[in-house]
Design a protein around this motif. Structure first.
Motif, PDB file in Angstrom:
ATOM      1  N   THR A  18       4.492 -32.631 -27.375  1.00  0.00           N
ATOM      2  CA  THR A  18       5.058 -31.629 -28.281  1.00  0.00           C
ATOM      3  C   THR A  18       6.254 -32.193 -29.030  1.00  0.00           C
ATOM      4  O   THR A  18       6.729 -31.582 -29.982  1.00  0.00           O
ATOM      5  CB  THR A  18       5.474 -30.355 -27.515  1.00  0.00           C
ATOM      6  OG1 THR A  18       6.381 -30.726 -26.470  1.00  0.00           O
ATOM      7  CG2 THR A  18       4.270 -29.651 -26.929  1.00  0.00           C
ATOM      8  N   ILE A  19       6.724 -33.354 -28.631  1.00  0.00           N
ATOM      9  CA  ILE A  19       7.861 -33.977 -29.304  1.00  0.00           C
ATOM     10  C   ILE A  19       7.447 -34.552 -30.653  1.00  0.00           C
ATOM     11  O   ILE A  19       8.086 -34.312 -31.663  1.00  0.00           O
ATOM     12  CB  ILE A  19       8.496 -35.074 -28.417  1.00  0.00           C
ATOM     13  CG1 ILE A  19       9.083 -34.434 -27.159  1.00  0.00           C
ATOM     14  CG2 ILE A  19       9.546 -35.856 -29.187  1.00  0.00           C
ATOM     15  CD1 ILE A  19       9.512 -35.427 -26.102  1.00  0.00           C
ATOM     16  N   ASP A  20       6.357 -35.329 -30.659  1.00  0.00           N
ATOM     17  CA  ASP A  20       5.959 -35.958 -31.923  1.00  0.00           C
ATOM     18  C   ASP A  20       4.515 -35.680 -32.328  1.00  0.00           C
ATOM     19  O   ASP A  20       4.097 -36.070 -33.396  1.00  0.00           O
ATOM     20  CB  ASP A  20       6.211 -37.464 -31.888  1.00  0.00           C
ATOM     21  CG  ASP A  20       5.337 -38.189 -30.885  1.00  0.00           C
ATOM     22  OD1 ASP A  20       4.432 -37.568 -30.278  1.00  0.00           O
ATOM     23  OD2 ASP A  20       5.545 -39.399 -30.710  1.00  0.00           O
ATOM     24  N   GLY A  21       3.737 -35.034 -31.458  1.00  0.00           N
ATOM     25  CA  GLY A  21       2.358 -34.704 -31.799  1.00  0.00           C
ATOM     26  C   GLY A  21       1.408 -35.879 -31.805  1.00  0.00           C
ATOM     27  O   GLY A  21       0.255 -35.739 -32.221  1.00  0.00           O
ATOM     28  N   ARG A  22       1.847 -37.049 -31.331  1.00  0.00           N
ATOM     29  CA  ARG A  22       1.005 -38.253 -31.350  1.00  0.00           C
ATOM     30  C   ARG A  22       0.852 -38.892 -29.971  1.00  0.00           C
ATOM     31  O   ARG A  22      -0.241 -39.277 -29.584  1.00  0.00           O
ATOM     32  CB  ARG A  22       1.577 -39.291 -32.318  1.00  0.00           C
ATOM     33  CG  ARG A  22       1.492 -38.903 -33.770  1.00  0.00           C
ATOM     34  CD  ARG A  22       1.919 -40.039 -34.686  1.00  0.00           C
ATOM     35  NE  ARG A  22       3.081 -40.786 -34.229  1.00  0.00           N
ATOM     36  CZ  ARG A  22       4.338 -40.523 -34.572  1.00  0.00           C
ATOM     37  NH1 ARG A  22       4.606 -39.550 -35.390  1.00  0.00           N
ATOM     38  NH2 ARG A  22       5.331 -41.254 -34.113  1.00  0.00           N
ATOM     39  N   ARG A  23       1.951 -39.068 -29.273  1.00  0.00           N
ATOM     40  CA  ARG A  23       1.901 -39.732 -27.958  1.00  0.00           C
ATOM     41  C   ARG A  23       1.241 -38.821 -26.923  1.00  0.00           C
ATOM     42  O   ARG A  23       1.070 -37.634 -27.148  1.00  0.00           O
ATOM     43  CB  ARG A  23       3.311 -40.091 -27.500  1.00  0.00           C
ATOM     44  CG  ARG A  23       3.889 -41.252 -28.280  1.00  0.00           C
ATOM     45  CD  ARG A  23       5.242 -41.606 -27.754  1.00  0.00           C
ATOM     46  NE  ARG A  23       6.217 -40.801 -28.498  1.00  0.00           N
ATOM     47  CZ  ARG A  23       7.507 -40.908 -28.369  1.00  0.00           C
ATOM     48  NH1 ARG A  23       8.020 -41.739 -27.509  1.00  0.00           N
ATOM     49  NH2 ARG A  23       8.310 -40.177 -29.092  1.00  0.00           N
ATOM     50  N   LYS A  24       0.929 -39.411 -25.783  1.00  0.00           N
ATOM     51  CA  LYS A  24       0.338 -38.632 -24.691  1.00  0.00           C
ATOM     52  C   LYS A  24       1.306 -37.544 -24.253  1.00  0.00           C
ATOM     53  O   LYS A  24       2.490 -37.801 -24.067  1.00  0.00           O
ATOM     54  CB  LYS A  24      -0.004 -39.551 -23.518  1.00  0.00           C
ATOM     55  CG  LYS A  24      -1.075 -40.557 -23.811  1.00  0.00           C
ATOM     56  CD  LYS A  24      -1.257 -41.490 -22.624  1.00  0.00           C
ATOM     57  CE  LYS A  24      -1.979 -42.737 -23.006  1.00  0.00           C
ATOM     58  NZ  LYS A  24      -1.161 -43.699 -23.738  1.00  0.00           N
ATOM     59  N   GLY A  25       0.779 -36.345 -24.042  1.00  0.00           N
ATOM     60  CA  GLY A  25       1.603 -35.202 -23.664  1.00  0.00           C
ATOM     61  C   GLY A  25       1.770 -35.064 -22.167  1.00  0.00           C
ATOM     62  O   GLY A  25       1.346 -35.919 -21.372  1.00  0.00           O
ATOM     63  N   ALA A  26       2.350 -33.957 -21.771  1.00  0.00           N
ATOM     64  CA  ALA A  26       2.738 -33.731 -20.373  1.00  0.00           C
ATOM     65  C   ALA A  26       1.714 -32.935 -19.576  1.00  0.00           C
ATOM     66  O   ALA A  26       2.025 -32.440 -18.507  1.00  0.00           O
ATOM     67  CB  ALA A  26       4.090 -33.016 -20.337  1.00  0.00           C
ATOM     68  N   CYS A  27       0.490 -32.802 -20.053  1.00  0.00           N
ATOM     69  CA  CYS A  27      -0.548 -32.058 -19.332  1.00  0.00           C
ATOM     70  C   CYS A  27      -0.959 -32.821 -18.069  1.00  0.00           C
ATOM     71  O   CYS A  27      -1.390 -33.975 -18.139  1.00  0.00           O
ATOM     72  CB  CYS A  27      -1.751 -31.857 -20.255  1.00  0.00           C
ATOM     73  SG  CYS A  27      -3.218 -31.235 -19.411  1.00  0.00           S
ATOM     74  N   LEU A  28      -0.836 -32.169 -16.920  1.00  0.00           N
ATOM     75  CA  LEU A  28      -1.165 -32.827 -15.649  1.00  0.00           C
ATOM     76  C   LEU A  28      -2.614 -33.284 -15.588  1.00  0.00           C
ATOM     77  O   LEU A  28      -2.907 -34.393 -15.144  1.00  0.00           O
ATOM     78  CB  LEU A  28      -0.897 -31.888 -14.478  1.00  0.00           C
ATOM     79  CG  LEU A  28       0.556 -31.658 -14.105  1.00  0.00           C
ATOM     80  CD1 LEU A  28       0.663 -30.581 -13.049  1.00  0.00           C
ATOM     81  CD2 LEU A  28       1.192 -32.933 -13.620  1.00  0.00           C
ATOM     82  N   PHE A  29      -3.538 -32.431 -16.013  1.00  0.00           N
ATOM     83  CA  PHE A  29      -4.951 -32.795 -15.940  1.00  0.00           C
ATOM     84  C   PHE A  29      -5.266 -33.940 -16.896  1.00  0.00           C
ATOM     85  O   PHE A  29      -6.020 -34.851 -16.555  1.00  0.00           O
ATOM     86  CB  PHE A  29      -5.847 -31.588 -16.234  1.00  0.00           C
ATOM     87  CG  PHE A  29      -5.779 -30.540 -15.163  1.00  0.00           C
ATOM     88  CD1 PHE A  29      -6.312 -30.773 -13.913  1.00  0.00           C
ATOM     89  CD2 PHE A  29      -5.172 -29.324 -15.411  1.00  0.00           C
ATOM     90  CE1 PHE A  29      -6.249 -29.812 -12.913  1.00  0.00           C
ATOM     91  CE2 PHE A  29      -5.102 -28.356 -14.428  1.00  0.00           C
ATOM     92  CZ  PHE A  29      -5.637 -28.592 -13.174  1.00  0.00           C
TER      93      PHE A  29
END
Length: 188
Positions: A18-29
């Motif tokens: 949610t920071i930049d919309g490009r890198r891997k996010g924080a979703c556990l699954f």
């Protein structure tokens, strides 16, 4: 070079940061399945393609292909696997080498199963009792590793339990520190 052509390509669509919309996010699954599949890619049983999707502004083709289904989404031979349990089952049964990641170990499963619920409770309560409960659960994991003498939860190689636990530990480390002034004790 001929062998590489026989390696199936697996695409994993994951939530973007949610920071930049490009890198891997924080979703556990998303993080767990990324780790599972990355291990298989390192072993050269699959070719792994990762696609991040900004869920705040999903591309039109994502919406048209997957409607409102949130990532993670696994695509294997053009077939999309949309639900977490089905993704795990697909990796285990259909992805080359996947069966090796999914070991059966009831002791390990029971040791790690409550870590995240205790963490979420600690984030809500932010009291010593909930922090101590989380530390107690983390201590059980540490004790298991020490008693078995393993590098990882079930042996000397990563398995599904490690890929499940590590993103949770990262959430505890980052969010626990930020929102609840919690630090994982250094002796663990």
């Amino acid at each position: 070079m001929g062998d590489e052509q026989n390696i199936p390509e697996i695409e994993l669509i994951i939530k973007a940061s949610t920071i930049d919309g490009r890198r891997k996010g924080a979703c556990l699954f998303c993080q767990e399945y990324f780790m599972d599949l990355y291990l298989l890619a390192e072993l050269k049983t699959i070719a792994l393609k990762i696609t991040t999707v900004d869920m705040l502004k999903p591309p039109a083709d994502f919406r048209s292909n997957f409607d409102s289904t949130p990532p993670p989404i696994l695509i294997d031979a053009g077939v999309a696997v949309l639900e977490n349990e089905k993704i795990e089952r697909h990796i285990m049964k259909s992805v080359p080498g996947g069966h090796n990641l999914f070991v059966q170990d009831k002791e390990v499963a029971s040791i790690i199963e409550n870590v995240y619920s205790k963490f979420k409770l600690m984030l809500i309560k932010k009291d010593d009792a909930s922090k101590n409960s989380l530390v107690s659960q983390l201590t059980k994991i540490n004790t298991h590793l020490e008693e078995k003498g393993y590098r990882f939860l079930t042996g000397e190689t990563l398995c599904c339990f490690d890929c499940e636990l590590m993103p949770k530990l990262q959430h505890i480390r980052v969010a626990g520190g930020h929102f609840a002034d919690f630090t994982i004790p250094t002796h663990l």
